[in-house]
Design a protein around this motif. Structure first.
Motif, PDB file in Angstrom:
ATOM      1  N   ILE A 123       0.850  -1.205   0.000  1.00  0.00           N
ATOM      2  CA  ILE A 123       0.000   0.000   0.000  1.00  0.00           C
ATOM      3  C   ILE A 123       0.884   1.253   0.000  1.00  0.00           C
ATOM      4  O   ILE A 123       0.607   2.217  -0.716  1.00  0.00           O
ATOM      5  N   ALA A 124       1.954   1.227   0.794  1.00  0.00           N
ATOM      6  CA  ALA A 124       2.875   2.369   0.822  1.00  0.00           C
ATOM      7  C   ALA A 124       3.565   2.541  -0.526  1.00  0.00           C
ATOM      8  O   ALA A 124       3.774   3.668  -0.977  1.00  0.00           O
ATOM      9  N   GLY A 125       3.915   1.430  -1.168  1.00  0.00           N
ATOM     10  CA  GLY A 125       4.523   1.519  -2.495  1.00  0.00           C
ATOM     11  C   GLY A 125       3.597   2.185  -3.486  1.00  0.00           C
ATOM     12  O   GLY A 125       4.020   3.009  -4.311  1.00  0.00           O
ATOM     13  N   ILE A 126       2.303   1.856  -3.413  1.00  0.00           N
ATOM     14  CA  ILE A 126       1.326   2.492  -4.294  1.00  0.00           C
ATOM     15  C   ILE A 126       1.191   3.974  -3.953  1.00  0.00           C
ATOM     16  O   ILE A 126       1.112   4.826  -4.850  1.00  0.00           O
ATOM     17  N   LEU A 127       1.189   4.300  -2.659  1.00  0.00           N
ATOM     18  CA  LEU A 127       1.094   5.702  -2.234  1.00  0.00           C
ATOM     19  C   LEU A 127       2.310   6.502  -2.700  1.00  0.00           C
ATOM     20  O   LEU A 127       2.171   7.609  -3.218  1.00  0.00           O
ATOM     21  N   PHE A 128       3.500   5.938  -2.550  1.00  0.00           N
ATOM     22  CA  PHE A 128       4.712   6.617  -2.998  1.00  0.00           C
ATOM     23  C   PHE A 128       4.722   6.745  -4.524  1.00  0.00           C
ATOM     24  O   PHE A 128       5.198   7.749  -5.065  1.00  0.00           O
ATOM     25  N   ALA A 129       4.212   5.729  -5.225  1.00  0.00           N
ATOM     26  CA  ALA A 129       4.131   5.809  -6.689  1.00  0.00           C
ATOM     27  C   ALA A 129       3.156   6.902  -7.112  1.00  0.00           C
ATOM     28  O   ALA A 129       3.415   7.636  -8.084  1.00  0.00           O
ATOM     29  N   TYR A 130       2.041   7.040  -6.398  1.00  0.00           N
ATOM     30  CA  TYR A 130       1.104   8.125  -6.683  1.00  0.00           C
ATOM     31  C   TYR A 130       1.744   9.482  -6.434  1.00  0.00           C
ATOM     32  O   TYR A 130       1.556  10.424  -7.215  1.00  0.00           O
ATOM     33  N   ASP A 131       2.522   9.582  -5.361  1.00  0.00           N
ATOM     34  CA  ASP A 131       3.244  10.820  -5.074  1.00  0.00           C
ATOM     35  C   ASP A 131       4.225  11.131  -6.199  1.00  0.00           C
ATOM     36  O   ASP A 131       4.348  12.270  -6.636  1.00  0.00           O
ATOM     37  N   THR A 132       4.918  10.101  -6.672  1.00  0.00           N
ATOM     38  CA  THR A 132       5.846  10.285  -7.791  1.00  0.00           C
ATOM     39  C   THR A 132       5.109  10.792  -9.019  1.00  0.00           C
ATOM     40  O   THR A 132       5.586  11.689  -9.718  1.00  0.00           O
ATOM     41  N   TYR A 133       3.946  10.221  -9.283  1.00  0.00           N
ATOM     42  CA  TYR A 133       3.152  10.622 -10.444  1.00  0.00           C
ATOM     43  C   TYR A 133       2.703  12.077 -10.338  1.00  0.00           C
ATOM     44  O   TYR A 133       2.792  12.831 -11.318  1.00  0.00           O
ATOM     45  N   THR A 134       2.236  12.489  -9.159  1.00  0.00           N
ATOM     46  CA  THR A 134       1.796  13.874  -9.011  1.00  0.00           C
ATOM     47  C   THR A 134       2.966  14.855  -9.139  1.00  0.00           C
ATOM     48  O   THR A 134       2.809  15.927  -9.716  1.00  0.00           O
ATOM     49  N   ILE A 135       4.120  14.466  -8.637  1.00  0.00           N
ATOM     50  CA  ILE A 135       5.303  15.334  -8.769  1.00  0.00           C
ATOM     51  C   ILE A 135       5.732  15.408 -10.231  1.00  0.00           C
ATOM     52  O   ILE A 135       6.106  16.471 -10.736  1.00  0.00           O
ATOM     53  N   PHE A 136       5.664  14.262 -10.930  1.00  0.00           N
ATOM     54  CA  PHE A 136       6.012  14.244 -12.351  1.00  0.00           C
ATOM     55  C   PHE A 136       5.091  15.159 -13.151  1.00  0.00           C
ATOM     56  O   PHE A 136       5.545  15.882 -14.042  1.00  0.00           O
ATOM     57  N   LEU A 137       3.792  15.138 -12.835  1.00  0.00           N
ATOM     58  CA  LEU A 137       2.862  16.042 -13.513  1.00  0.00           C
ATOM     59  C   LEU A 137       3.204  17.498 -13.227  1.00  0.00           C
ATOM     60  O   LEU A 137       3.090  18.350 -14.108  1.00  0.00           O
ATOM     61  N   GLN A 138       3.643  17.781 -12.001  1.00  0.00           N
ATOM     62  CA  GLN A 138       4.043  19.143 -11.646  1.00  0.00           C
ATOM     63  C   GLN A 138       5.279  19.564 -12.444  1.00  0.00           C
ATOM     64  O   GLN A 138       5.333  20.674 -12.958  1.00  0.00           O
ATOM     65  N   VAL A 139       6.258  18.659 -12.561  1.00  0.00           N
ATOM     66  CA  VAL A 139       7.468  18.959 -13.328  1.00  0.00           C
ATOM     67  C   VAL A 139       7.113  19.177 -14.791  1.00  0.00           C
ATOM     68  O   VAL A 139       7.602  20.107 -15.437  1.00  0.00           O
ATOM     69  N   LYS A 140       6.253  18.333 -15.316  1.00  0.00           N
ATOM     70  CA  LYS A 140       5.854  18.425 -16.716  1.00  0.00           C
ATOM     71  C   LYS A 140       5.119  19.730 -17.005  1.00  0.00           C
ATOM     72  O   LYS A 140       5.361  20.368 -18.026  1.00  0.00           O
ATOM     73  N   SER A 141       4.242  20.152 -16.098  1.00  0.00           N
ATOM     74  CA  SER A 141       3.492  21.390 -16.321  1.00  0.00           C
ATOM     75  C   SER A 141       4.395  22.612 -16.213  1.00  0.00           C
ATOM     76  O   SER A 141       4.213  23.578 -16.950  1.00  0.00           O
ATOM     77  N   THR A 142       5.378  22.600 -15.315  1.00  0.00           N
ATOM     78  CA  THR A 142       6.274  23.746 -15.217  1.00  0.00           C
ATOM     79  C   THR A 142       7.215  23.816 -16.406  1.00  0.00           C
ATOM     80  O   THR A 142       7.606  24.901 -16.825  1.00  0.00           O
ATOM     81  N   ARG A 143       7.574  22.681 -16.978  1.00  0.00           N
ATOM     82  CA  ARG A 143       8.430  22.695 -18.170  1.00  0.00           C
ATOM     83  C   ARG A 143       7.688  23.261 -19.358  1.00  0.00           C
ATOM     84  O   ARG A 143       8.265  23.970 -20.177  1.00  0.00           O
TER      85      ARG A 143
END
Length: 154
Positions: A123-143
């Motif tokens: 469950i924590a792995g899925i939560l951390f993966a979701y966090d990674t995904y949201t951060i990736f979307l943030q990086v992508k939008s700022t680029r």
């Protein structure tokens, strides 16, 4: 006589904590800290306590980033790119949790606490993966917003 209208530093910190937990990033980091603590308890009750190292490290890293982002120190300390650092933290945490949890779930026959820690670890792995995904979307939008024009025409 003391001024009762002025807020104390502790009250200011508690207000920042309350308001930051209400944000999406604050809620995710608080959930990461909580589930890592639950995993530490499960692995501590297990016969194989060595798996708790991942949970301890990830909980400490999540607490550090929670404190940094809550107090807005990421805006003051601009030597480090905090978004990319947080992306690597969450990505590595997701991979480590999934690997160790699969090992615990598959090889944990007869040790209920180890299996419980493995399930919470997944469950924590899925939560951390979701966090990674949201951060990736943030990086992508700022680029996309800060991309320089390559048009050479005048």
């Amino acid at each position: 006589m003391a001024d009762t209208t002025a807020s104390s530093p502790a009250a200011n910190c508690v207000e920042k904590l309350k308001s930051y937990v209400k944000t999406q990033k604050g809620f995710i980091l608080a959930a990461e800290i909580l589930i890592s603590f639950i995993i530490i308890i499960c692995y501590a009750a297990s016969a194989y306590g060595g798996y708790s190292a991942v949970a301890i490290c990830e909980m400490i890293f999540a607490m550090v980033f929670f404190g940094l982002f809550m107090m807005e120190m990421d805006k003051q300390i601009q030597v480090i790119n905090w978004v990319w650092t947080d992306l690597f933290r969450a990505g590595i945490g997701a991979v480590l949790y999934i690997i160790t949890s699969l090992i615990c779930v598959i090889g944990g026959a007869g040790d209920g606490a180890r299996i419980a820690g493995g399930v919470f670890g997944l469950i924590a792995g899925i939560l951390f993966a979701y966090d990674t995904y949201t951060i990736f979307l943030q990086v992508k939008s700022t680029r996309q917003h800060t991309a320089a024009s390559t048009d050479d025409g005048v």
